[in-house]
Structure formats: C-alpha cells, structure tokens
Design an enzyme around this catalytic site. Structure first.
Site, PDB file in Angstrom:
ATOM      1  N   LEU A  17       0.829  -1.206   0.000  1.00 11.07           N
ATOM      2  CA  LEU A  17       0.000   0.000   0.000  1.00 11.07           C
ATOM      3  C   LEU A  17       0.862   1.255   0.000  1.00 11.07           C
ATOM      4  O   LEU A  17       1.826   1.353   0.754  1.00 11.07           O
ATOM      5  CB  LEU A  17      -0.897  -0.016   1.242  1.00 11.07           C
ATOM      6  CG  LEU A  17      -1.933   1.097   1.377  1.00 11.07           C
ATOM      7  CD1 LEU A  17      -3.007   0.956   0.309  1.00 11.07           C
ATOM      8  CD2 LEU A  17      -2.550   1.062   2.772  1.00 11.07           C
ATOM      9  N   GLN A  84       0.984  -5.519   1.564  1.00 15.09           N
ATOM     10  CA  GLN A  84      -0.079  -5.899   0.639  1.00 15.09           C
ATOM     11  C   GLN A  84       0.482  -6.509  -0.640  1.00 15.09           C
ATOM     12  O   GLN A  84      -0.220  -7.243  -1.334  1.00 15.09           O
ATOM     13  CB  GLN A  84      -0.964  -4.694   0.313  1.00 15.09           C
ATOM     14  CG  GLN A  84      -2.237  -5.072  -0.427  1.00 15.09           C
ATOM     15  CD  GLN A  84      -3.031  -3.871  -0.925  1.00 15.09           C
ATOM     16  OE1 GLN A  84      -2.550  -2.740  -0.905  1.00 15.09           O
ATOM     17  NE2 GLN A  84      -4.261  -4.102  -1.376  1.00 15.09           N
ATOM     18  N   ASP A 213      13.812   6.387  16.109  1.00 10.64           N
ATOM     19  CA  ASP A 213      13.249   6.289  14.767  1.00 10.64           C
ATOM     20  C   ASP A 213      11.785   6.727  14.795  1.00 10.64           C
ATOM     21  O   ASP A 213      10.942   6.064  15.401  1.00 10.64           O
ATOM     22  CB  ASP A 213      13.361   4.843  14.276  1.00 10.64           C
ATOM     23  CG  ASP A 213      12.889   4.676  12.838  1.00 10.64           C
ATOM     24  OD1 ASP A 213      12.346   5.636  12.269  1.00 10.64           O
ATOM     25  OD2 ASP A 213      13.057   3.567  12.298  1.00 10.64           O
ATOM     26  N   ASP A 272      20.556  -7.035  10.272  1.00 12.40           N
ATOM     27  CA  ASP A 272      20.331  -6.220   9.094  1.00 12.40           C
ATOM     28  C   ASP A 272      19.180  -6.835   8.305  1.00 12.40           C
ATOM     29  O   ASP A 272      19.303  -7.930   7.751  1.00 12.40           O
ATOM     30  CB  ASP A 272      21.599  -6.183   8.244  1.00 12.40           C
ATOM     31  CG  ASP A 272      21.474  -5.293   7.027  1.00 12.40           C
ATOM     32  OD1 ASP A 272      20.347  -4.863   6.710  1.00 12.40           O
ATOM     33  OD2 ASP A 272      22.504  -5.033   6.382  1.00 12.40           O
TER      34      ASP A 272
END
Length: 289
Positions: A17, A84, A213, A272
């Site tokens: 999406l 999605q 973040d 990672d």
C-alpha cells in the site's frame, strides 16, 4: 567472500500500500535491490496501483510478470511481496502457477490486518468520515505517483482498506488459499501447484536505537489497535496473520517498514533486515529456483 545469490529465475520485488519504485533518488527497495544485484541476482520492481484491492493489483502484477518473462527469456519468476504486495503475489501465483517459481511474503497481512479493521470501524460507509478519508488517501497516492513518475494506474483507497481487513482478506483467502496454514500460527504447505511458499515478518521490540526512529514510533502507536495479536505485531500486521507456507521466522525485531530498509545510524550486528533478502535468494538458489 562474495556470496552467490544468482537464482535460476528472476526476482520481482512487489510493493504494498502506497508503495512506489522511485521518487527522485529515493527507491523504496533500494537497499534490497542493490544487495541482491551485488550478490548476482536478476531483480525487477514492478509498478502497481498505490491504492487498490488485492485482485486489481494482482492483475497488474500478472501483466508485468509476462513482460519480464518476455524480456529475459525465463520461464518463471520468484515473487517477493512486502505487506499488501504479498497478496498480489499470491493472486498471481494462484492464477498463473506455471510462471511462478516461488512466493515469499514479507510482513504480509495474509489473514488481514487488525489495524485495517480498526480503521474500517472508524469510518461510516457512504458518509462524511469515509469520504474525507478516501480523499486524503487518494491525494497521498496521487502525490506519490506524481513524484515517482508512476504510470496513471487506477487508485481506490476504500477498496484498498476493505481488501486489507480481516473480512476482506478472509474472502480473498477463500478463493486463493494456497500456502495458508491449517491452524492459526502454524506453517502452510511449502509447495502448492509446484509453487514454493515462504514468509517472514517482525514484531515491535523497543530498544534505545528504535526509540530514535520516528517511523518506529508511528508503528508503536498503531499497535494499540491489535487485540488478537496484541503485543505480537509490527504495528500494521499481526505476527501470526503474516504466516504463509514455510515460516522462516515471524518475530524478527523489525517494525513493519523496517523489514525492507536499513535503519539510519548504528544498528545491532547480525540484525540487518536487507541481509534476510540475500539469505533468502541463496535459499531459493539452493532449491533450484
């Protein structure tokens, strides 16, 4: 020592999406695509509608699979779908299994998203809240498409939301059940119609790096809408809702978007997320895919 991830068939990275290939110098799959190509992989990123239901996006993917096959001379492709995008991959594999070697779901809502359920409940069909939300989502999709230079693909924000709810994906699953687990939280069939199915995903696990973040903060806020997978989700998709085929792992310490990008700044060694794609390409190579 350079690892060899030269798969037998090309890899297609399929966005979810609001996804896109490139905006200016920024590519959604930049780190993943670069890492796979450095390891010898042949990689393509198809363009799908930023907002639409799973079947429309799946049909668009099928057309681009055919173009890749024609352009490369390959007989099949390996599909890796994020969010999605995993549902579009499943649709394509169900309808053209002879041309799909494998489907890999990364943080895919294979049993629906409780976040989508919460958003659907908050919107009143046919009345102002839904209309406003549709306009906002459409404007966002239009803006991203303009920046990315994406073709004028059809967009339908409400159809996308409905397609991601538990009920919407349940209806989708009744038609395209390949690779789904028979029991909640279990593994699905590894191979159906000669197509291999795999999945991996993450859950929110806060540490001092992630608290810096802002994307993680958004995922943490969204996680409050989960009930069935409360405490076991990535902010957008529940851990067990993501299961499909062979479940490589569903509790990596990644939020929903961290499963396709390298975080800025320092990160823990061995975690990672981009390396998971390279490792998986090596896995596909070993399976002669």
């Amino acid at each position: 020592m350079q690892r060899n991830a030269t798969t037998r068939y090309p890899i297609l990275l399929v966005h979810g999406l609001f996804g896109f290939d490139r905006i200016g110098r920024f590519e959604l799959f930049h780190d993943v695509k670069q890492a796979l190509r450095e390891a010898g992989g042949q990689v393509f990123v198809p363009q799908l509608s930023a907002t639409h239901d799973n079947e429309v996006r799946g049909q668009q993917l099928m057309l681009q699979i055919e173009r890749v096959l024609q352009g490369t001379g390959a007989g099949k492709v390996n599909l890796i779908g994020h969010s999605q995008g995993a549902l579009a991959c499943r649709y394509a594999a169900a309808l053209m299994p002879k041309n799909v070697a494998s489907v890999t779901s990364v943080s895919g809502p294979n049993h629906g998203s409780e976040l989508a359920d919460a958003l659907r409940r908050a919107l009143i069909p046919g009345r102002l809240p839904e209309q406003v939300a549709e306009q906002i989502a459409t404007r966002i999709a239009d803006f991203l498409s303009l920046l990315s230079g994406q073709p004028a693909l059809p967009r339908n924000a409400v159809a996308a939301l409905n397609a991601l709810t538990t009920a919407g994906v349940g209806e989708f699953n009744s038609k395209y059940p390949q690779g789904l687990p028979a029991i909640w939280g279990g593994h699905g069939a590894e191979r159906v119609n000669d197509v291999r199915y795999y999945s991996w995903s993450g859950t929110l696990q806060d540490d001092w790096l992630q608290t810096l973040d802002p994307v993680h903060a958004v995922c943490r806020a969204m996680s409050e809408h989960f009930v069935v997978d409360a405490g076991q989700n990535d902010g957008f998709v529940g851990r067990y809702s993501s299961h499909l085929g062979t479940v490589i792992r569903s509790d990596y310490p990644f939020d929903h978007l961290a499963s396709l990008r390298r975080p800025d700044g320092p990160r823990k060694p061995g975690l990672d997320p981009v390396e998971l794609y390279v490792e998986h390409a090596i896995r596909l190579k070993a399976a002669q895919l």
